[in-house]
Design an enzyme around this catalytic site. Structure first.
Site, PDB file in Angstrom:
ATOM      1  N   ASP A 136       0.695  -1.380  -0.099  1.00 56.03           N
ATOM      2  CA  ASP A 136      -0.212  -0.059  -0.037  1.00 56.03           C
ATOM      3  C   ASP A 136       0.772   1.148   0.050  1.00 56.03           C
ATOM      4  O   ASP A 136       0.198   2.300   0.017  1.00 56.03           O
ATOM      5  CB  ASP A 136      -0.884   0.145   1.085  1.00 56.03           C
ATOM      6  CG  ASP A 136      -2.075  -0.715   0.857  1.00 56.03           C
ATOM      7  OD1 ASP A 136      -2.460  -1.139  -0.232  1.00 56.03           O
ATOM      8  OD2 ASP A 136      -2.827  -0.935   1.945  1.00 56.03           O
ATOM      9  N   CYS A 193     -23.560 -12.208  -9.861  1.00 55.94           N
ATOM     10  CA  CYS A 193     -24.976 -12.469  -9.144  1.00 55.94           C
ATOM     11  C   CYS A 193     -25.358 -10.910  -8.600  1.00 55.94           C
ATOM     12  O   CYS A 193     -26.713 -11.073  -8.323  1.00 55.94           O
ATOM     13  CB  CYS A 193     -24.579 -13.296  -7.902  1.00 55.94           C
ATOM     14  SG  CYS A 193     -23.668 -12.694  -6.424  1.00 55.94           S
ATOM     15  N   CYS A 243     -16.389  -0.695   6.165  1.00 55.55           N
ATOM     16  CA  CYS A 243     -17.976  -1.388   5.780  1.00 55.55           C
ATOM     17  C   CYS A 243     -17.456  -2.687   5.170  1.00 55.55           C
ATOM     18  O   CYS A 243     -16.341  -2.520   4.278  1.00 55.55           O
ATOM     19  CB  CYS A 243     -18.346  -0.550   4.953  1.00 55.55           C
ATOM     20  SG  CYS A 243     -19.798  -1.333   4.221  1.00 55.55           S
ATOM     21  N   CYS A 250     -20.796 -11.665  -0.639  1.00 56.95           N
ATOM     22  CA  CYS A 250     -20.160 -12.281  -1.825  1.00 56.95           C
ATOM     23  C   CYS A 250     -20.060 -13.859  -1.855  1.00 56.95           C
ATOM     24  O   CYS A 250     -19.627 -14.499  -0.561  1.00 56.95           O
ATOM     25  CB  CYS A 250     -18.868 -11.714  -2.117  1.00 56.95           C
ATOM     26  SG  CYS A 250     -18.082 -12.635  -3.718  1.00 56.95           S
TER      27      CYS A 250
END
Ligand code: SF4
Ligand code: SF4
Length: 317
Positions: A136, A193, A243, A250
Site C-alpha cells: 500500500d 450475481c 464497511c 459475496c
C-alpha cells in the site's frame, strides 16, 4: 528446485496463503483506461494520492529501474471461530471492518517480504539484484497485478477474489530486476450475481461495475477528511471504521476458510467499542488503544467524528 519454485515455497513458509509471479510490464490497456476514467470522473473522491504518479501506478518498472518480475503475495484475514467473531459485542457497540480487527498488516507483511527478498538475493546467481517492497505504500495497481499473477480475479465489488480463499486477503508485492517464471492469469470470473450491489448501503456500486468512492462508507469513514455529508452519514449506521457489506455477501466469501496464521494478532476488544465512550477519549487513550492497529492513522479527531455519527444513527434507529 529452481529459483521461482524456491521463492514460492519460501513465501508459503513465511505464512502467506497464496503467491504468484507476473512480469513487470504495464497493466493492460483496458484496466489502464478504466483507472484513467475512474480518476477523470471524480470517483476517487478526495483521494488525491490516487492521481499522483499515474505512470508508475500502471507500470511497476516505474518504481524500480530494470524491473522484470513482480512477486504478489496474499494473506487470508477472514476471521473465524478462533477469533470468536460475532460482529459487534453488543448492539451499543460500533462496527469495525474485519481487516482492522487484526494488527496493522503493513509492517507485518513488509517484514516478511524483506525476509523473502533476502532469501531471493542469497539464492539468485546474480552479482547484484534489486527489490522494491510494496504494501500500500507505493503507487501500484496491485489488484490488477495480483490478477495477472494468478492470485484471483477482480469482482464487481472491485475486490480481488480468490475462488478458494475468498476476498478477505491482504496483498503485498516485491518488484525485482530478477527474471522469474510468470504465472498465468486466472480464468475464473465473477459470478455477477450482483449481491454486492444490492447489499451496498449507499449505492456506491452499480451494475456496470462502477465504483464511486464519494458514496462508499469505507472511503468516508477512513479516508475522507472533514465532515461527512448528511445523506451518506445516515446510511453509515453503526459503522465506526470501514464497511464489509459487499465482501460478506459475496458467495466466494461464504465458504472461504478462516485465517490460520497464528502470528497475526487479532484484537477482540475492537468489537467492544461504544461510540459514546469514544467521545470522552483523549489522544493518549486513542494512541494507546490503537498502538498496533491501522486505525491509528485515522487520528482521534476523525475517529470521534465517526463515533458521533454512529451515536446519532443508533439513537435515531
Ligand atoms: S465498502 Fe460498503 S459502502 Fe463501500 S462499496 Fe462496499 S458495501 Fe458499498
Ligand atoms: S457478490 Fe456476486 S457480483 Fe459481487 S463480487 Fe461477489 S460474485 Fe461478483
Amino acid at each position: 528446485m529452481n529459483l521461482t519454485e524456491a521463492t514460492k515455497q519460501k513465501a508459503i513458509e513465511l505464512g502467506f496463503d497464496v503467491v504468484g509471479i507476473t512480469s513487470a510490464e504495464p497493466i493492460d490497456s483496458v484496466q489502464t483506461e478504466e483507472l484513467r476514467n475512474w480518476l477523470g470522473t471524480g470517483r476517487a473522491a478526495g483521494m488525491s494520492f490516487m492521481h499522483r504518479n499515474f505512470a508508475s501506478r500502471i507500470n511497476p518498472a516505474g518504481l524500480l529501474a530494470g524491473a522484470k518480475s513482480v512477486i504478489c503475495v496474499g494473506l487470508n484475514y477472514k476471521p473465524g471461530p478462533r477469533e470468536n467473531l460475532s460482529g459487534r459485542a453488543r448492539a451499543s457497540c460500533g462496527r469495525i471492518a474485519n481487516y482492522a480487527l487484526w494488527e496493522d498488516y503493513h509492517p507485518f507483511i513488509k517484514k516478511r517480504l524483506r525476509t523473502l527478498a533476502r532469501f531471493i538475493s542469497d539464492s539468485a546467481e546474480a552479482d547484484k539484484c534489486s527489490f522494491k517492497i510494496c504494501v500500500d505504500s507505493a503507487p501500484l495497481a496491485e489488484r490488477a497485478l495480483a490478477q495477472r499473477a494468478g492470485l484471483g480475479f477482480i469482482g464487481t465489488n472491485r475486490m480481488l477474489i480468490n475462488p478458494h480463499l475468498g476476498l478477505q486477503i491482504f496483498l503485498g508485492e516485491i518488484i525485482t530486476d530478477i527474471k522469474l517464471d510468470y504465472d498465468t492469469p486466472m480464468t475464473t470470473r465473477c459470478a455477477e450475481c450482483n449481491k454486492c450491489i444490492r447489499a451496498c448501503p449507499t449505492g456506491a456500486l452499480d451494475c456496470a461495475g462502477n465504483f464511486d468512492a464519494n458514496k462508499c462508507i469505507s472511503y468516508l469513514t477512513i479516508e475522507h477528511k472533514g465532515q461527512i455529508p448528511d445523506e451518506p452519514a445516515r446510511k453509515i449506521g453503526d459503522r465506526l471504521f470501514g464497511c464489509d457489506e459487499c465482501i460478506l455477501v459475496c458467495p466466494y466469501n461464504l465458504n472461504a476458510p478462516p485465517c490460520e496464521n497464528t502470528q497475526l494478532r487479532f484484537f477482540t476488544g475492537y468489537k467492544e467499542i461504544q461510540p459514546d465512550s469514544v467521545l470522552t477519549w483523549d489522544k493518549a487513550r486513542f494512541d494507546g488503544f490503537f498502538a498496533d492497529s491501522s486505525i491509528k492513522r485515522l487520528g482521534l479527531e476523525r475517529f470521534k467524528r465517526n463515533a458521533k455519527l454512529c451515536l446519532d444513527n443508533i439513537e435515531t434507529g
